[in-house]
Design a protein around this motif. Structure first.
Motif, PDB file in Angstrom:
ATOM      1  N   SER A 617       0.830  -1.206   0.000  1.00 18.90           N
ATOM      2  CA  SER A 617       0.000   0.000   0.000  1.00 18.90           C
ATOM      3  C   SER A 617       0.865   1.257   0.000  1.00 18.90           C
ATOM      4  O   SER A 617       0.515   2.265  -0.633  1.00 18.90           O
ATOM      5  CB  SER A 617      -0.928  -0.005   1.214  1.00 18.90           C
ATOM      6  N   ALA A 618       2.006   1.192   0.694  1.00 18.13           N
ATOM      7  CA  ALA A 618       2.908   2.343   0.694  1.00 18.13           C
ATOM      8  C   ALA A 618       3.500   2.584  -0.691  1.00 18.13           C
ATOM      9  O   ALA A 618       3.630   3.728  -1.140  1.00 18.13           O
ATOM     10  CB  ALA A 618       4.015   2.134   1.724  1.00 18.13           C
ATOM     11  N   GLN A 619       3.854   1.498  -1.385  1.00 17.49           N
ATOM     12  CA  GLN A 619       4.362   1.649  -2.753  1.00 17.49           C
ATOM     13  C   GLN A 619       3.292   2.220  -3.667  1.00 17.49           C
ATOM     14  O   GLN A 619       3.579   3.052  -4.541  1.00 17.49           O
ATOM     15  CB  GLN A 619       4.835   0.292  -3.277  1.00 17.49           C
ATOM     16  N   LEU A 620       2.047   1.789  -3.464  1.00 13.74           N
ATOM     17  CA  LEU A 620       0.951   2.313  -4.285  1.00 13.74           C
ATOM     18  C   LEU A 620       0.772   3.809  -4.039  1.00 13.74           C
ATOM     19  O   LEU A 620       0.567   4.592  -4.988  1.00 13.74           O
ATOM     20  CB  LEU A 620      -0.331   1.545  -3.961  1.00 13.74           C
ATOM     21  N   PHE A 621       0.857   4.215  -2.770  1.00 14.92           N
ATOM     22  CA  PHE A 621       0.732   5.639  -2.455  1.00 14.92           C
ATOM     23  C   PHE A 621       1.864   6.437  -3.084  1.00 14.92           C
ATOM     24  O   PHE A 621       1.652   7.544  -3.611  1.00 14.92           O
ATOM     25  CB  PHE A 621       0.733   5.823  -0.930  1.00 14.92           C
ATOM     26  N   LEU A 622       3.072   5.883  -3.063  1.00 14.81           N
ATOM     27  CA  LEU A 622       4.216   6.565  -3.660  1.00 14.81           C
ATOM     28  C   LEU A 622       4.019   6.756  -5.158  1.00 14.81           C
ATOM     29  O   LEU A 622       4.262   7.843  -5.704  1.00 14.81           O
ATOM     30  CB  LEU A 622       5.482   5.758  -3.373  1.00 14.81           C
ATOM     31  N   GLN A 623       3.556   5.713  -5.824  1.00 14.77           N
ATOM     32  CA  GLN A 623       3.349   5.809  -7.268  1.00 14.77           C
ATOM     33  C   GLN A 623       2.210   6.768  -7.602  1.00 14.77           C
ATOM     34  O   GLN A 623       2.290   7.534  -8.581  1.00 14.77           O
ATOM     35  CB  GLN A 623       3.054   4.408  -7.835  1.00 14.77           C
TER      36      GLN A 623
END
Length: 978
Positions: A617-623
């Motif tokens: 989820s953190a990677q998704l937020f970053l992208q």
């Protein structure tokens, strides 16, 4: 009147035709370099004797040769070769032919015939060997030409019968490197001619090479084995029939042959592990891998220590050996499993034929005897028994280290063997060589998942904590972290010894605390009965509250709290002050104290640190944040700046909450910070006003350009895992900052000469960018660089003022370049452990003398720290000292982790009162050492490449980047006593 009319006639009827003068075409000058072949020919012709010719050749070998001149130079060398009578000169020419054949871009197939002709006509053995080496170079440069390979193999076979060992060595090496993998060598093969009659029918390369396993010269025997190994590395499957020959070489008189033979039989054991081989002088048969293991075990007792090291290392890679063969290496006495057993019928028959039965008068007269008769057959040589015992007791520490490493490899694949070799590894902790002790600790750490230490073994292990070597103690702490113990007495013993270690070596504090953290989490049930004693609690009486500044008490709490995480009944044994101490340690040492649910005063002390969500989820937020920024082109300037500010804030907060993505989040935030600074510097009001009316804004824009440059160097050198796309994006932003600096320089009108030189340097930067990132240009469409490359012909020919106008227009029209994240990106970080900066007692020393300050720091994700990490000391008066630690001060405890343990010497003039100095770690960088410089043409120059045609790189920019928090230390230089 007549004269006047005549004049009018001439004026009316005469006209002057002016023929335009044709401009002569400009003469184009072509700079030609002097021919290397002509210069070499002149030098060789000037030589009056062989000594002069040899000197000219040696001087020529130091100079680069262009690809176009290589063939001419080779022709000159060959011409002189045919004339020369001195062997040393011909030897040097043959060597130069091989070196020139390696020139990039040159195909040596045009000189194959000449090289073969010189080989056929040569009489000197040394020159023959060098010519064969040159042919090997030519063959490796022409891998797609089977005809040339066949001719070279033919020449090798022809000279295999030479009387000089060097020629035979080179022939065997050529066969090993160029021998055909598929086709056999026959007399009818195309291109072989009749000279392969010595092969007598169908013979492949392996059979020819194996004939020289029995050569009279040991160097040739060694070369034959290495040639066979070379065939194996090239993909040819070695025939099993040479196994017996290789085994005979294990008893050769020369150590080089025995060492190579060990490698040969190991290769065969990996190719044919399950093949059945007979035992000499018996009817027994065993697996080939077991037989090889026994024979190599015997080599551990070889007379040469180099062979013993080779044999010990090789044993560790034979993982398919049978368990009883493996266990025999730990016992010097032959086990019954490796003796040939007679059947019950054979024993009864022997008893019957002997005619003797037990009378019972003599005690145990029919008991089996250990002494064996001569007919007993051993499945393993008696010298191979206890191979590892011999290796661990060897007089050479290199052999002991190799034996320890082999034990590690075998124990990792066999848990039962790991338990049996535990005592031997623990005994190695007492070795006299520190390197052996350290390696034994590392090995025991690797196999710790398969073993459980007894109390006597743990006692031997903990005795090493008295060692004066810091590396030994920290390695032992790491071992105890992952070791299983059997009883609570072991836990008590380990804690007691670790506290002694903490008292004797206070600098080991963090390592001891970490060790107790893992020890408690792995043995919660063993810690539980020790809690009242460890915390000094009493069921009826209140006990005094311990001092929280005591490192020993903190160590006990770390052990108990980590055990309590898996033991819910343990908190009931805590006293009131223990709950308060937990809250304090949870905030101050959160990496050592786990979150617990502790009932205290009717409340549940639940750790408030909840997870920020999964990494996905953190990677998704970053992208999503990066995708949101890509729409910035559609917004007005104030809205775009606000969006960038909010995104930078979110990314920095994400890096704090999710440590796995800290590097990527910080990288993106820094990149967006550069874009924000660039956007503010290019706002409308700055460029629509006259320079005298916006001096303040001009200074702000200049500072922004300089800050962008500094941030781009941080992006390039402070982060690891960058791909070519990200490096190109960073250099793109750097070019924008340099263009902004150039435009601002022109607006301040500091003179024409500096502007001209600045424009020329900027154009060189654009050409350098195009050369470095040619493969990435398709991904930079409609970017600032893409537009400049389209305008490059105009920029190269226009005046500096027009160049500045073009740059200003292009800068303001260029948009945000989309950033694509790589798979893994990490930020280089450093944490200074010592000094802590907490002491109020000043470090006193006499003025004019020095005092040593111990530095202990951990480095994460730093590439090549020995060359780029520096220590900076900043004094209160503004003086700054830069110290470059020695390479030996760096250790590597794990992947992407380094440890810096060094001393910094301080000195200053007398002070009236103590003051603080700042100590921090810096990362040195140079723009010439960019991550893509290894891919540039200049880095791939060989012996004969020329660097004259390459464009000169830009002037290197050097600097330092702070990557650790500063630590303040009190010092007090005292005046010298008179």
């Amino acid at each position: 009147m007549a004269a006047h009319l005549k004049k009018r006639v001439y004026e009316e009827f005469s006209q002057v035709v002016q023929i335009p003068q044709e401009e002569a075409p400009a003469k184009k000058l072509r700079l030609s370099k002097p021919s290397k072949s002509a210069a070499l020919h002149i030098d060789l012709c000037k030589a009056t004797n062989s000594t002069d010719a040899l000197q000219y050749l040696l001087q020529f070998a130091r100079k680069p040769v262009e690809v176009e001149s290589v063939e001419g130079v080779i022709r000159i060398l060959l011409e002189h070769y045919y004339k020369e009578t001195d062997n040393s000169v011909r030897l040097k020419i043959a060597s130069l032919l091989g070196l020139l054949s390696k020139t990039q871009g040159f195909r040596p197939d045009c000189i194959v015939d000449d090289a073969i002709n010189t080989l056929n006509n040569e009489k000197s053995h040394q020159v023959l060997a060098q010519l064969l080496d040159t042919l090997l170079v030519i063959g490796t440069q022409l891998p797609e030409s089977p005809t040339v390979r066949q001719r070279l193999i033919e020449m090798a076979c022809k000279h295999l019968s030479d009387s000089y060992f060097g020629v035979r060595n080179k022939c065997l090496k050529l066969l090993g490197c160029l021998g055909t993998v598929d086709a056999p060598l026959t007399k009818d093969n195309e291109g072989l001619g009749t000279s392969l009659g010595l092969c007598r029918g169908v013979r492949d390369v392996q059979s020819i090479i194996s004939d020289y396993f029995g050569d009279q010269d040991p160097r040739v025997r060694t070369a034959a084995i290495k040639a066979m190994l070379q065939l194996h590395e090239r993909g040819m499957k070695i025939h099993e029939i040479i196994y017996n020959q290789a085994c005979r070489l294990l008893t050769d008189d020369y150590e080089q042959v025995r060492s190579a033979a060990v490698q040969m039989v190991w290769v065969l054991s990996q190719l044919y592990p399950e093949s059945i081989v007979p035992i000499p002088s018996s009817n027994e048969e065993i697996r080939l891998v077991d037989d090889v293991f026994g024979k190599i075990s015997h080599m551990v007792s070889d007379g040469s220590w180099m062979v013993r090291v080779q044999a010990a290392k090789t044993l560790g890679s034979i993982l398919q050996v049978s368990p009883h063969f493996l266990e025999q290496t730990l016992d010097k006495k032959l086990m019954s499993d490796l003796r040939r057993k007679r059947t019950a019928h054979e024993r009864a028959k022997e008893l019957f034929t002997s005619g003797e039965f037990s009378s019972g008068r003599k005690w145990a007269d029919d008991a089996p005897k250990e002494k064996l008769d001569t007919n007993t057959v051993y499945l393993i040589a008696s010298g191979a028994c206890g191979a590892f015992v011999h290796g661990l007791e060897d007089e050479m520490f290199e052999v002991r280290i190799a034996a320890v490493e082999a034990l590690s490899q075998l124990a990792r694949s066999s848990p039962s063997f790991a338990e049996k070799c535990l005592d031997f590894l623990v005994d190695m902790f007492n070795d006299e060589i520190e390197e052996v002790r350290l390696q034994s600790i590392h090995v025991l750490r690797e196999i710790s998942t398969h073993i459980t230490l007894r109390e006597d073994q743990l006692d031997t292990v903990l005795a090493v904590l008295e060692d004066s070597s810091r590396d030994i103690r920290e390695a032992l702490h790491e071992l105890i972290c992952y070791t299983n113990v059997s009883t609570k007495e072991c836990i008590q013993l380990a804690l007691l010894e670790l506290l002694k270690n903490l008292n004797k070596y206070p600098t080991d504090r963090n390592s001891v605390w970490k060790c107790l953290k893992f020890l408690g989490s792995r043995h919660p049930t063993l810690v539980l009965p020790l809690v009242p004693e460890l915390l000094s609690t009493h069921p009826y009486f209140d006990t005094p509250e311990p001092d929280m500044d005591d490192p020993a008490y903190i160590a006990v709490l770390v052990l108990v709290f980590n055990a309590a995480k898996s033991c819910p009944t343990m908190p009931a044994l805590f006293s009131d002050h223990t709950f308060r101490h937990y809250a304090y340690l949870r905030d101050s040492l959160s990496h050592l104290v786990p979150p617990l649910r502790l009932p205290g005063n009717g409340l549940d002390l639940v750790d408030s640190r909840c997870s920020s969500g999964s990494v996905e989820s953190a990677q998704l937020f970053l992208q999503q944040s990066l995708n949101r920024v890509s729409t910035i082109q559609n917004l007005e300037a104030p809205g775009a700046q606000d969006l960038l500010n909010f995104t930078i804030r979110d990314l920095r907060r994400l890096g704090e909450l999710q440590t796995e993505l800290a590097g990527a989040a910080d990288f993106c935030a820094t990149y967006l910070r550069c874009q924000l600074l660039l956007m503010k510097a290019l706002q409308e009001k700055l460029w629509n006003m006259a320079v005298p009316l916006c001096l303040k804004q001009n200074v702000t824009a200049t500072a922004a350009a300089q800050q962008i440059l500094e941030e781009t160097y941080k992006l390039e050198f402070l982060y690891s895992g960058l791909e070519s796309r990200q490096v190109a994006t960073i250099h793109h932003v750097r070019l924008q900052a340099k263009a902004l600096q150039l435009v601002l320089t022109a607006r301040t009108r500091q003179g024409l000469d500096p502007l001209i030189s600045s424009c020329e340097k900027f154009l060189q930067d654009i050409e350098s960018f195009q050369r470095l990132f040619l493969a990435e240009l398709p991904h930079l469409q409609d970017s600032f660089v893409d537009k400049l490359l389209e305008l490059m012909p105009r920029l190269s020919s226009c005046k500096p003022v027009e160049t500045v106008k073009i740059l200003q227009t292009t800068l303001r029209q260029s948009g945000l370049l989309q950033l694509r994240l790589p798979e893994q990106i990490h930020r280089a970080t450093a944490t200074i452990i010592e000094p802590t900066g907490e002491s109020d007692n000043p470090l006193k020393f006499t003025t004019g003398l020095v005092v040593a300050l111990d530095i202990d720091a951990t480095l994460e994700h730093v590439q090549d720290p020995q060359n780029i990490v520096k220590v900076q000391v900043l004094y209160p008066d503004g003086q700054s000292h830069m110290i470059h630690p020695k390479p030996g001060d760096f250790r590597k405890p794990g992947p992407n982790r380094h440890r810096l343990i060094t001393q910094v010497y301080l000195s200053h003039t007398a002070w009236t009162e103590p003051s603080q100095i700042e100590v921090r770690l810096l990362l040195a960088y140079s723009s010439s050492s960019t991550s893509l410089s290894s891919a540039s043409p200049a880095s791939k120059l060989g012996w004969s490449d020329s660097i004259d045609s390459l464009p000169q790189p830009e002037a290197a920019v050097e600097g330092t980047i702070p990557f650790s928090k500063p630590v303040k230390v009190y010092i007090m230089p005292k005046p010298a006593r008179r």
